[in-house]
Design a protein around this motif. Structure first.
Motif, PDB file in Angstrom:
ATOM      1  N   UNK A 139       5.898  54.974 -45.174  1.00 20.42           N
ATOM      2  CA  UNK A 139       7.078  55.849 -45.090  1.00 20.42           C
ATOM      3  C   UNK A 139       8.211  55.136 -44.350  1.00 20.42           C
ATOM      4  N   UNK A 140       9.482  55.364 -44.737  1.00 17.01           N
ATOM      5  CA  UNK A 140      10.617  54.613 -44.178  1.00 17.01           C
ATOM      6  C   UNK A 140      10.651  54.505 -42.647  1.00 17.01           C
ATOM      7  N   UNK A 141      10.419  55.603 -41.935  1.00 15.39           N
ATOM      8  CA  UNK A 141      10.495  55.567 -40.468  1.00 15.39           C
ATOM      9  C   UNK A 141       9.397  54.695 -39.874  1.00 15.39           C
ATOM     10  N   UNK A 142       8.204  54.747 -40.481  1.00 21.34           N
ATOM     11  CA  UNK A 142       7.085  53.924 -39.997  1.00 21.34           C
ATOM     12  C   UNK A 142       7.319  52.449 -40.308  1.00 21.34           C
ATOM     13  N   UNK A 171       6.957  55.264 -30.454  1.00 23.42           N
ATOM     14  CA  UNK A 171       5.541  54.916 -30.270  1.00 23.42           C
ATOM     15  C   UNK A 171       4.663  55.651 -31.277  1.00 23.42           C
ATOM     16  N   UNK A 172       4.975  56.932 -31.514  1.00 23.23           N
ATOM     17  CA  UNK A 172       4.218  57.732 -32.472  1.00 23.23           C
ATOM     18  C   UNK A 172       4.321  57.176 -33.882  1.00 23.23           C
ATOM     19  N   UNK A 173       5.555  56.803 -34.256  1.00 22.55           N
ATOM     20  CA  UNK A 173       5.767  56.236 -35.601  1.00 22.55           C
ATOM     21  C   UNK A 173       4.994  54.936 -35.766  1.00 22.55           C
ATOM     22  N   UNK A 175       2.259  54.062 -34.168  1.00 22.65           N
ATOM     23  CA  UNK A 175       0.822  54.371 -34.252  1.00 22.65           C
ATOM     24  C   UNK A 175       0.442  54.785 -35.678  1.00 22.65           C
ATOM     25  N   UNK A 176       1.225  55.688 -36.265  1.00 19.00           N
ATOM     26  CA  UNK A 176       0.938  56.131 -37.638  1.00 19.00           C
ATOM     27  C   UNK A 176       1.101  54.991 -38.641  1.00 19.00           C
ATOM     28  N   UNK A 177       2.085  54.131 -38.410  1.00 17.12           N
ATOM     29  CA  UNK A 177       2.300  52.977 -39.302  1.00 17.12           C
ATOM     30  C   UNK A 177       1.071  52.084 -39.297  1.00 17.12           C
ATOM     31  N   UNK A 178       0.518  51.827 -38.110  1.00 20.39           N
ATOM     32  CA  UNK A 178      -0.644  50.944 -37.997  1.00 20.39           C
ATOM     33  C   UNK A 178      -1.903  51.586 -38.576  1.00 20.39           C
ATOM     34  N   UNK A 179      -2.055  52.887 -38.366  1.00 19.01           N
ATOM     35  CA  UNK A 179      -3.210  53.607 -38.943  1.00 19.01           C
ATOM     36  C   UNK A 179      -3.144  53.539 -40.469  1.00 19.01           C
ATOM     37  N   UNK A 180      -1.950  53.813 -41.016  1.00 17.19           N
ATOM     38  CA  UNK A 180      -1.770  53.776 -42.478  1.00 17.19           C
ATOM     39  C   UNK A 180      -1.951  52.375 -43.031  1.00 17.19           C
ATOM     40  N   UNK A 181      -1.474  51.379 -42.264  1.00 16.88           N
ATOM     41  CA  UNK A 181      -1.599  49.988 -42.706  1.00 16.88           C
ATOM     42  C   UNK A 181      -3.081  49.599 -42.762  1.00 16.88           C
ATOM     43  N   UNK A 182      -3.843  50.019 -41.748  1.00 21.15           N
ATOM     44  CA  UNK A 182      -5.272  49.688 -41.733  1.00 21.15           C
ATOM     45  C   UNK A 182      -6.000  50.341 -42.902  1.00 21.15           C
ATOM     46  N   UNK A 183      -5.617  51.577 -43.244  1.00 22.06           N
ATOM     47  CA  UNK A 183      -6.218  52.265 -44.402  1.00 22.06           C
ATOM     48  C   UNK A 183      -5.952  51.463 -45.679  1.00 22.06           C
ATOM     49  N   UNK A 184      -4.714  50.980 -45.813  1.00 21.20           N
ATOM     50  CA  UNK A 184      -4.348  50.197 -46.997  1.00 21.20           C
ATOM     51  C   UNK A 184      -5.144  48.890 -47.037  1.00 21.20           C
ATOM     52  N   UNK A 185      -5.312  48.261 -45.849  1.00 21.33           N
ATOM     53  CA  UNK A 185      -6.061  47.002 -45.782  1.00 21.33           C
ATOM     54  C   UNK A 185      -7.520  47.222 -46.180  1.00 21.33           C
ATOM     55  N   UNK A 186      -8.111  48.322 -45.700  1.00 18.87           N
ATOM     56  CA  UNK A 186      -9.502  48.642 -46.068  1.00 18.87           C
ATOM     57  C   UNK A 186      -9.620  48.826 -47.572  1.00 18.87           C
ATOM     58  N   UNK A 187      -8.630  49.509 -48.139  1.00 19.10           N
ATOM     59  CA  UNK A 187      -8.616  49.783 -49.581  1.00 19.10           C
ATOM     60  C   UNK A 187      -8.551  48.480 -50.388  1.00 19.10           C
TER      61      UNK A 187
END
Length: 199
Positions: A139-142, A171-173, A175-187
């Motif tokens: 997402x753009x903000x992340x 900081x929140x953005x 954190x969510x960016x890194x969580x989403x990035x890790x999900x994509x990497x796992x995929x």
């Protein structure tokens, strides 16, 4: 230059009516603030000057096309254009940042110790290209906060100041960016340091 005591909205209206001097007045009024914003991001005065010019050219095109609708908010609008151009500048740069996930593990940490044979260099290049692609899908903000943090090496205070949000929001953005990035990497089965972060 003689100061015209008119609001930004009035100057834009005059410019739309064909008064070229009105836009020049806007430029003189705001260029220092916009330049400073860009310089804080790119940390290079020549690049900042280029991006400043590009931002005002983009503004001219938008106003002339009749798509400008930020009446009374010219400064935040032009600053945002410049800010986005600075982000794009870094996105296009072929940089390989070390992205650290929310648990402290590094993305592609294992690749850093590989011998620089042609094969490993190519794998690293391809993997980083894939990382940039996945960052673009956030997402753009992340995406913005991740690029500013890892590609531009900006502090969270600088990110907060440049994006007009609180440091907690930045900081929140992140954190969510890194969580989403890790999900994509796992995929995509892309490696991160599994000694630190087991699957």
């Amino acid at each position: 230059m003689e100061k015209i005591k008119k609001s930004d909205s009035e100057l834009i209206k005059l410019y739309k009516e064909g008064n070229e001097g009105a836009f020049e007045c806007l430029l003189h009024r705001h260029k220092a603030r916009v330049y400073t914003t860009v310089l804080l991001i790119v940390k290079d005065k020549y690049i900042a000057e280029d991006l400043l010019q590009e931002a005002f050219i983009k503004a001219v095109k938008t106003i002339k096309s009749g798509r400008y609708n930020e009446e009374g908010k010219f400064l935040p609008w032009i600053t945002r254009i410049a800010h986005n151009l600075a982000i794009d500048y870094f996105r296009k740069e072929k940089r390989y940042p070390t992205v650290i996930l929310e648990d402290g593990s590094k993305v592609f940490n294992t690749l850093e110790f590989a011998e620089d044979s042609f094969e490993s260099a190519q794998i690293r290049k391809d993997t980083h290209a894939k990382l940039r692609e996945m960052i673009q899908e956030l997402p753009p903000a992340q995406k913005e906060v991740l690029i500013m943090r890892h590609y531009m090496d900006m502090s969270f205070q600088e990110i907060a100041d440049n994006t007009n949000v609180s440091i907690n929001t930045a900081l929140g953005r992140m954190r969510y960016a890194l969580i989403n990035l890790r999900k994509k990497m796992n995929k995509h089965n892309i490696a991160y340091d599994q000694n630190i972060y087991p699957r």
